[in-house]
Scaffold this active site. Structure first.
Site, mmCIF file in Angstrom:
data_model
loop_
_atom_site.group_PDB
_atom_site.id
_atom_site.type_symbol
_atom_site.label_atom_id
_atom_site.label_comp_id
_atom_site.label_asym_id
_atom_site.label_seq_id
_atom_site.Cartn_x
_atom_site.Cartn_y
_atom_site.Cartn_z
ATOM 1 N N ASP A 50 0.837 -1.200 0.000
ATOM 2 C CA ASP A 50 0.000 0.000 0.000
ATOM 3 C C ASP A 50 0.869 1.246 0.000
ATOM 4 O O ASP A 50 1.473 1.589 1.009
ATOM 5 C CB ASP A 50 -0.925 0.002 1.222
ATOM 6 N N TYR A 55 3.599 9.608 -0.532
ATOM 7 C CA TYR A 55 4.675 8.971 0.217
ATOM 8 C C TYR A 55 6.025 9.117 -0.479
ATOM 9 O O TYR A 55 7.060 8.914 0.146
ATOM 10 C CB TYR A 55 4.382 7.482 0.432
ATOM 11 N N LYS A 80 -2.223 6.052 -4.308
ATOM 12 C CA LYS A 80 -3.323 6.979 -4.051
ATOM 13 C C LYS A 80 -2.992 8.331 -4.669
ATOM 14 O O LYS A 80 -1.826 8.689 -4.787
ATOM 15 C CB LYS A 80 -3.536 7.155 -2.541
ATOM 16 N N HIS A 115 -7.113 9.880 -2.308
ATOM 17 C CA HIS A 115 -6.511 9.843 -0.969
ATOM 18 C C HIS A 115 -7.375 10.495 0.112
ATOM 19 O O HIS A 115 -7.349 10.084 1.272
ATOM 20 C CB HIS A 115 -5.141 10.524 -1.016
ATOM 21 N N SER A 146 -10.476 6.962 -0.103
ATOM 22 C CA SER A 146 -9.863 6.897 1.216
ATOM 23 C C SER A 146 -10.299 8.112 2.020
ATOM 24 O O SER A 146 -10.343 9.233 1.481
ATOM 25 C CB SER A 146 -8.334 6.875 1.081
ATOM 26 N N GLN A 180 -10.655 3.046 2.287
ATOM 27 C CA GLN A 180 -9.593 2.954 3.298
ATOM 28 C C GLN A 180 -9.785 4.045 4.348
ATOM 29 O O GLN A 180 -9.978 5.213 4.008
ATOM 30 C CB GLN A 180 -8.218 3.101 2.618
ATOM 31 N N SER A 250 6.215 -1.520 9.094
ATOM 32 C CA SER A 250 7.420 -1.575 9.907
ATOM 33 C C SER A 250 8.612 -1.610 8.958
ATOM 34 O O SER A 250 8.482 -2.018 7.805
ATOM 35 C CB SER A 250 7.441 -2.811 10.807
ATOM 36 N N ARG A 255 9.734 -7.306 13.258
ATOM 37 C CA ARG A 255 8.374 -6.792 13.404
ATOM 38 C C ARG A 255 7.545 -7.118 12.160
ATOM 39 O O ARG A 255 6.345 -7.394 12.265
ATOM 40 C CB ARG A 255 8.397 -5.283 13.626
#
Length: 294
Positions: A50, A55, A80, A115, A146, A180, A250, A255
């Site tokens: 995702d 980002y 997005k 988004h 989203s 989302q 993570s 993790r």
């Protein structure tokens, strides 16, 4: 049904495609580590990445597919638009999806979400029309939204009906496959979830472990002790058993592995119900409350 879930399980979307039930998020993952971090996730069995234009790591994240040796056809890749310096609009949606295709070199995008609802009615609806056309062009397989509130969703549904009339019939206005939101026991969003359930729209849950802000909550802690799991694993399992698709994040290999180790136990119905609360406590932003016009 919940006990039969595995990391390979998928949810069938309204588009007809399958969405893996556990997603690997890359929000705030540095560009220079995104390829290796995502490749590690893929090696551990994740098949759902995702990302987002905002980002600024969708290219390196997508490069993990080749780096991991997992076939492209087995990985579900999301991005997005916009939230990356460009305002929401028809033209910018087209531009940002084409940029995503260039950055990722994937040939097609499995899912593109709007988004957030920021930008006003004309721009929201224009962005949706752009996504519908991108699906028709074979560049995108599934589309969704989203952070929309029910009022935004209602408006979009009416617009889809108008588009169907304008473009020639059922499904010609596009189908909402995925929504989302921030969803967890302290923000269950019953109105939004009900709206989606009635339309078979998959609900993806970001911040499913509440950024670690709720460690020590008695019912979660008790379940963790009972099952020999971490509190994070309990919250992820809770999300799965509520029928959501949790998105975990993570950069630490141990993790990443721990977050995927949630398919060998099952909470009871009473535990799932008992962990949920009536709180409305976002730990991130909350665009769902954005007015229709602003």
């Amino acid at each position: 049904m919940a006990s039969k879930l595995s990391i390979n399980s998928t949810v069938k979307l309204n588009s007809g495609h399958g969405l893996p039930v556990l997603g690997f998020g890359v929000y705030q993952t540095p560009k220079d580590t995104a390829t290796e971090v995502c490749a590690e996730a893929l090696r551990l069995g994740y098949r759902h990445i995702d990302s987002a234009s905002a980002y600024k790591n969708q290219g390196p994240s997508a490069a993990s597919i080749a780096a991991s040796g997992v076939p492209r056809s087995e990985v579900f890749f999301t991005t997005k638009v916009p939230m990356s310096g460009k305002p929401l609009s028809y033209d910018n949606t087209i531009s940002l999806v084409n940029t995503a295709l260039q950055d990722t070199q994937l040939g097609y995008l499995d899912l593109v979400l709007i988004h957030s609802p920021y930008g006003g009615t004309e721009n929201r609806l224009g962005a949706w029309k752009a996504l519908v056309e991108l699906v028709d062009a074979g560049k995108v397989r599934s589309i969704g939204v989203s952070n929309y509130g029910v009022h935004h969703l209602d408006q979009l549904e009416e617009y889809i009906k108008r588009l169907e009339q304008e473009r020639g019939g059922p499904r010609k206005g596009g189908v909402i496959s995925v929504g989302q939101w921030e969803v967890h026991p302290w923000l269950t969003r019953p109105d939004i979830v009900k709206w989606c359930r009635e339309r078979n729209i998959a609900v993806e849950a970001y911040c499913p472990i509440v950024r670690g802000e709720r460690w020590g909550e008695p019912r979660v802690k008790a379940a963790a002790e009972k099952y020999g799991k971490t509190e994070a694993q309990i919250l992820l399992r809770w999300s799965l058993q509520r029928g959501y698709v949790p998105l975990v994040k993570s950069v630490t290999p141990s993790r990443i592995a721990e977050n995927a180790d949630i398919f060998d136990f099952e909470l009871t119905d009473e535990e799932v119900e008992g962990i949920a609360t009536e709180e409305y406590s976002p730990c991130a932003w909350d665009p769902t409350v954005e007015p229709i016009e602003k």
